[in-house]
Design a protein around this motif. Structure first.
Motif, PDB file in Angstrom:
ATOM      1  N   SER A  36       0.839  -1.200   0.000  1.00  0.00           N
ATOM      2  CA  SER A  36       0.000   0.000   0.000  1.00  0.00           C
ATOM      3  C   SER A  36       0.872   1.248   0.000  1.00  0.00           C
ATOM      4  CB  SER A  36      -0.890   0.019   1.243  1.00  0.00           C
ATOM      5  OG  SER A  36      -0.083   0.213   2.408  1.00  0.00           O
ATOM      6  N   GLU A  67      -8.675   0.330  -8.894  1.00  0.00           N
ATOM      7  CA  GLU A  67      -9.875  -0.061  -8.159  1.00  0.00           C
ATOM      8  C   GLU A  67      -9.577  -1.050  -7.040  1.00  0.00           C
ATOM      9  OE1 GLU A  67     -14.243  -2.105  -8.815  1.00  0.00           O
ATOM     10  OE2 GLU A  67     -13.175  -1.337 -10.552  1.00  0.00           O
ATOM     11  N   VAL A  70      -8.018   0.769  -4.091  1.00  0.00           N
ATOM     12  CA  VAL A  70      -9.015   1.569  -3.379  1.00  0.00           C
ATOM     13  C   VAL A  70      -9.894   0.659  -2.522  1.00  0.00           C
ATOM     14  CG1 VAL A  70     -11.019   3.079  -3.637  1.00  0.00           C
ATOM     15  CG2 VAL A  70      -9.003   3.433  -5.070  1.00  0.00           C
ATOM     16  N   GLN A  71     -10.329  -0.455  -3.069  1.00  0.00           N
ATOM     17  CA  GLN A  71     -11.157  -1.396  -2.316  1.00  0.00           C
ATOM     18  C   GLN A  71     -10.404  -1.930  -1.104  1.00  0.00           C
ATOM     19  OE1 GLN A  71     -14.356  -2.006  -2.644  1.00  0.00           O
ATOM     20  NE2 GLN A  71     -14.484  -0.640  -4.390  1.00  0.00           N
ATOM     21  N   SER A  72      -9.141  -2.241  -1.283  1.00  0.00           N
ATOM     22  CA  SER A  72      -8.320  -2.723  -0.171  1.00  0.00           C
ATOM     23  C   SER A  72      -8.190  -1.653   0.909  1.00  0.00           C
ATOM     24  CB  SER A  72      -6.933  -3.128  -0.678  1.00  0.00           C
ATOM     25  OG  SER A  72      -6.099  -3.461   0.396  1.00  0.00           O
ATOM     26  N   ASP A  73      -7.972  -0.414   0.506  1.00  0.00           N
ATOM     27  CA  ASP A  73      -7.858   0.684   1.466  1.00  0.00           C
ATOM     28  C   ASP A  73      -9.164   0.891   2.225  1.00  0.00           C
ATOM     29  OD1 ASP A  73      -5.221   1.066   0.769  1.00  0.00           O
ATOM     30  OD2 ASP A  73      -5.611   2.828  -0.475  1.00  0.00           O
ATOM     31  N   ILE A  74     -10.279   0.822   1.531  1.00  0.00           N
ATOM     32  CA  ILE A  74     -11.592   0.968   2.179  1.00  0.00           C
ATOM     33  C   ILE A  74     -11.787  -0.156   3.202  1.00  0.00           C
ATOM     34  CG2 ILE A  74     -14.091   0.797   1.812  1.00  0.00           C
ATOM     35  CD1 ILE A  74     -13.596   2.302  -0.877  1.00  0.00           C
ATOM     36  N   TYR A  75     -11.424  -1.365   2.828  1.00  0.00           N
ATOM     37  CA  TYR A  75     -11.525  -2.493   3.747  1.00  0.00           C
ATOM     38  C   TYR A  75     -10.676  -2.250   4.998  1.00  0.00           C
ATOM     39  CZ  TYR A  75     -10.987  -7.155   5.690  1.00  0.00           C
ATOM     40  OH  TYR A  75     -10.953  -8.224   6.557  1.00  0.00           O
ATOM     41  N   GLN A  76      -9.447  -1.769   4.809  1.00  0.00           N
ATOM     42  CA  GLN A  76      -8.555  -1.508   5.936  1.00  0.00           C
ATOM     43  C   GLN A  76      -9.139  -0.443   6.864  1.00  0.00           C
ATOM     44  OE1 GLN A  76      -5.880  -3.226   6.800  1.00  0.00           O
ATOM     45  NE2 GLN A  76      -6.129  -4.537   5.030  1.00  0.00           N
ATOM     46  N   VAL A  77      -9.728   0.598   6.293  1.00  0.00           N
ATOM     47  CA  VAL A  77     -10.354   1.649   7.106  1.00  0.00           C
ATOM     48  C   VAL A  77     -11.536   1.072   7.872  1.00  0.00           C
ATOM     49  CG1 VAL A  77     -11.668   3.809   7.010  1.00  0.00           C
ATOM     50  CG2 VAL A  77      -9.556   3.570   5.673  1.00  0.00           C
ATOM     51  N   ASP A  78     -12.356   0.258   7.214  1.00  0.00           N
ATOM     52  CA  ASP A  78     -13.501  -0.372   7.880  1.00  0.00           C
ATOM     53  C   ASP A  78     -13.022  -1.239   9.059  1.00  0.00           C
ATOM     54  OD1 ASP A  78     -15.333   0.790   6.176  1.00  0.00           O
ATOM     55  OD2 ASP A  78     -15.570  -1.006   4.914  1.00  0.00           O
TER      56      ASP A  78
END
Length: 85
Positions: A36, A67, A70-78
Motif C-alpha cells: 500500500s 480499483e 481503493v477497495q483494499s484501502d476501504i476495507y482496511q479503514v472499515d
C-alpha cells in the motif's frame, strides 16, 4: 550481483539524495501493487507527505488509484473503524 554493478547503482543513487535506494525500492513495490501507499512510505523511511512529494518528483504522480487498491484501502479503514470506533 557483482560488486562493480552495485557500485554503478551507488553512483546514481548518491546523486539523488539520502535514502534513494529505499525510496526507489518502496516506490517500485507500490507501483507493482505489492504494498500500500502507507506501507511503501514506511519502507522508504519517509512521512506520507514526503513519500508523495518524491513520487511526484520522480514519477510525475503521487497516488495510484486502481480499483483493487481503493477497495483494499476501504476495507482496511472499515477494519480499523470496527476496532477503534
Amino acid at each position: 550481483m557483482e560488486t562493480q554493478s552495485l557500485n554503478q547503482f551507488e553512483e546514481i543513487l548518491d546523486s539523488l539524495g539520502g535514502q534513494s535506494a529505499e525510496f526507489f525500492l518502496a516506490a517500485s513495490l507500490y507501483h507493482a501493487h505489492k504494498v500500500s501507499f502507507h506501507r511503501a512510505s514506511e519502507l522508504a523511511g519517509l512521512s506520507f507527505m514526503d513519500f508523495q512529494a518524491r513520487l511526484k518528483e520522480h514519477f510525475a504522480g503521487g497516488f495510484i488509484l486502481a480499483e483493487d487498491v481503493v477497495q483494499s484501502d476501504i476495507y482496511q479503514v472499515d477494519q480499523w473503524m470496527e476496532q477503534n470506533g
